[in-house]
Design an enzyme around this catalytic site. Sequence first.
Site, PDB file in Angstrom:
ATOM      1  N   ASP A  17       0.926  -1.210   0.079  1.00  0.00           N
ATOM      2  CA  ASP A  17      -0.067  -0.176   0.016  1.00  0.00           C
ATOM      3  C   ASP A  17       0.867   1.261  -0.016  1.00  0.00           C
ATOM      4  O   ASP A  17       1.927   1.216   0.330  1.00  0.00           O
ATOM      5  CB  ASP A  17      -0.964  -0.034   1.285  1.00  0.00           C
ATOM      6  CG  ASP A  17      -1.929   1.513   1.147  1.00  0.00           C
ATOM      7  OD1 ASP A  17      -2.319   1.607   0.296  1.00  0.00           O
ATOM      8  OD2 ASP A  17      -1.937   1.656   2.343  1.00  0.00           O
ATOM      9  N   SER A  18       0.343   2.531  -0.158  1.00  0.00           N
ATOM     10  CA  SER A  18       1.134   3.551  -0.192  1.00  0.00           C
ATOM     11  C   SER A  18       1.479   4.029   1.240  1.00  0.00           C
ATOM     12  O   SER A  18       2.357   5.024   1.446  1.00  0.00           O
ATOM     13  CB  SER A  18      -0.032   4.425  -0.718  1.00  0.00           C
ATOM     14  OG  SER A  18      -1.134   4.793   0.130  1.00  0.00           O
ATOM     15  N   CYS A  80      -4.066  -0.916  -2.382  1.00  0.00           N
ATOM     16  CA  CYS A  80      -4.294   0.456  -2.532  1.00  0.00           C
ATOM     17  C   CYS A  80      -5.236   0.871  -3.454  1.00  0.00           C
ATOM     18  O   CYS A  80      -4.837   0.265  -4.549  1.00  0.00           O
ATOM     19  CB  CYS A  80      -2.755   1.022  -2.577  1.00  0.00           C
ATOM     20  SG  CYS A  80      -2.851   2.627  -3.132  1.00  0.00           S
ATOM     21  N   GLU A 159      -5.276   8.700  10.110  1.00  0.00           N
ATOM     22  CA  GLU A 159      -3.708   8.480  10.561  1.00  0.00           C
ATOM     23  C   GLU A 159      -3.454   9.405  11.517  1.00  0.00           C
ATOM     24  O   GLU A 159      -2.542   9.153  12.467  1.00  0.00           O
ATOM     25  CB  GLU A 159      -2.663   9.046   9.214  1.00  0.00           C
ATOM     26  CG  GLU A 159      -2.978   7.843   8.070  1.00  0.00           C
ATOM     27  CD  GLU A 159      -1.894   8.176   7.189  1.00  0.00           C
ATOM     28  OE1 GLU A 159      -0.798   8.915   7.526  1.00  0.00           O
ATOM     29  OE2 GLU A 159      -1.674   7.214   6.366  1.00  0.00           O
ATOM     30  N   CYS A 191     -11.254   3.416  -0.417  1.00  0.00           N
ATOM     31  CA  CYS A 191      -9.750   3.555   0.375  1.00  0.00           C
ATOM     32  C   CYS A 191      -9.595   2.862   1.443  1.00  0.00           C
ATOM     33  O   CYS A 191     -10.588   2.799   2.299  1.00  0.00           O
ATOM     34  CB  CYS A 191      -9.609   5.194   0.700  1.00  0.00           C
ATOM     35  SG  CYS A 191      -8.133   5.509   1.463  1.00  0.00           S
ATOM     36  N   THR A 192      -8.419   2.266   1.575  1.00  0.00           N
ATOM     37  CA  THR A 192      -8.294   1.218   2.745  1.00  0.00           C
ATOM     38  C   THR A 192      -8.232   1.841   3.845  1.00  0.00           C
ATOM     39  O   THR A 192      -8.207   0.993   4.962  1.00  0.00           O
ATOM     40  CB  THR A 192      -6.911   0.363   2.308  1.00  0.00           C
ATOM     41  OG1 THR A 192      -5.709   1.491   1.958  1.00  0.00           O
ATOM     42  CG2 THR A 192      -7.158  -0.611   1.308  1.00  0.00           C
ATOM     43  N   HIS A 193      -8.106   3.094   4.116  1.00  0.00           N
ATOM     44  CA  HIS A 193      -8.024   3.659   5.500  1.00  0.00           C
ATOM     45  C   HIS A 193      -9.645   3.796   6.045  1.00  0.00           C
ATOM     46  O   HIS A 193      -9.702   3.966   7.129  1.00  0.00           O
ATOM     47  CB  HIS A 193      -7.740   5.168   5.237  1.00  0.00           C
ATOM     48  CG  HIS A 193      -6.434   5.405   5.497  1.00  0.00           C
ATOM     49  ND1 HIS A 193      -5.515   5.127   4.131  1.00  0.00           N
ATOM     50  CD2 HIS A 193      -5.519   6.078   6.256  1.00  0.00           C
ATOM     51  CE1 HIS A 193      -4.274   5.408   4.390  1.00  0.00           C
ATOM     52  NE2 HIS A 193      -3.862   5.862   5.557  1.00  0.00           N
TER      53      HIS A 193
END
Length: 278
Positions: A17-18, A80, A159, A191-193
Amino acid sequence: MVDWKHTDKNAPIGVFDSGVGGLTVVREIMRQIPNEKIIYFGDTARVPYGSKSKETVTRFSKQIVRFLNTFQVKTIVVACNTASAYALDELERESDIPIIGVVKPGTRAASEVTRNGRVGVIATEATIGSGIYSQYIAELNRDVTVYGKACPLFVPLVEEGLWVDPVTDEIAKRYLTELIDLNIDTLILGCTHYPLIRSTLARIMGEGVTLVNPAYETAMELRKLLSERGLLGDHAPALGENQYQFYVSDMADKFKNFANSIIKYGILSAKTIHIEEY
């Protein structure tokens, strides 16, 4: 073509992932396929990918795939959405192992669960701009209309650990009001977040909207792929064996702290590597 019969079923799975968002995919893989070994790379030095060009994201992704292949991984998960939208086709063409992204599993689930044919997607600006969700859903069901909404502030909020916070509530209301007014009945967390603020999103969207988590859907698709090809790990790694390894391009301590708040398996370390060398 690879001769699958001679691929080591107990080889690790590569995931990248990024940054840290892909850990939600890793968490689901750990839950759904517990015997597997995982090598994770988070490109924390070059995050975010969502504001970068297709060419740049593809170049970064190829470097990471070369790094993961040094571990003789049996498959790679592009955890991602931006890299899945921009680079997956090229990565698949150049790879002799299966590579899957997070976009297709999410679109399949959404096209199956929608009742009124109105599906919303929230994601980064790059993912929304790519039109990839609309394209894939149109291939599955032309009667479904996709409404995309870029939500760039969700990633920094996640984050910073503001998963349940009045600030996140306020930003979410501003982003989601438009989709609520469009009467969508299904929302893809593109989005994986975003699964980390799922409870907030669910509360704002209301009970009539089904939330689709591509991290879960990707883990289920991965299990199906490995099973079909006879590549499911057939035993749990031995005690003391390094089942899960984590690598980053910068800020290993910050990554480790964040990872431990998501994954309850005790991430003992994260190693920094120079990804530009690959």
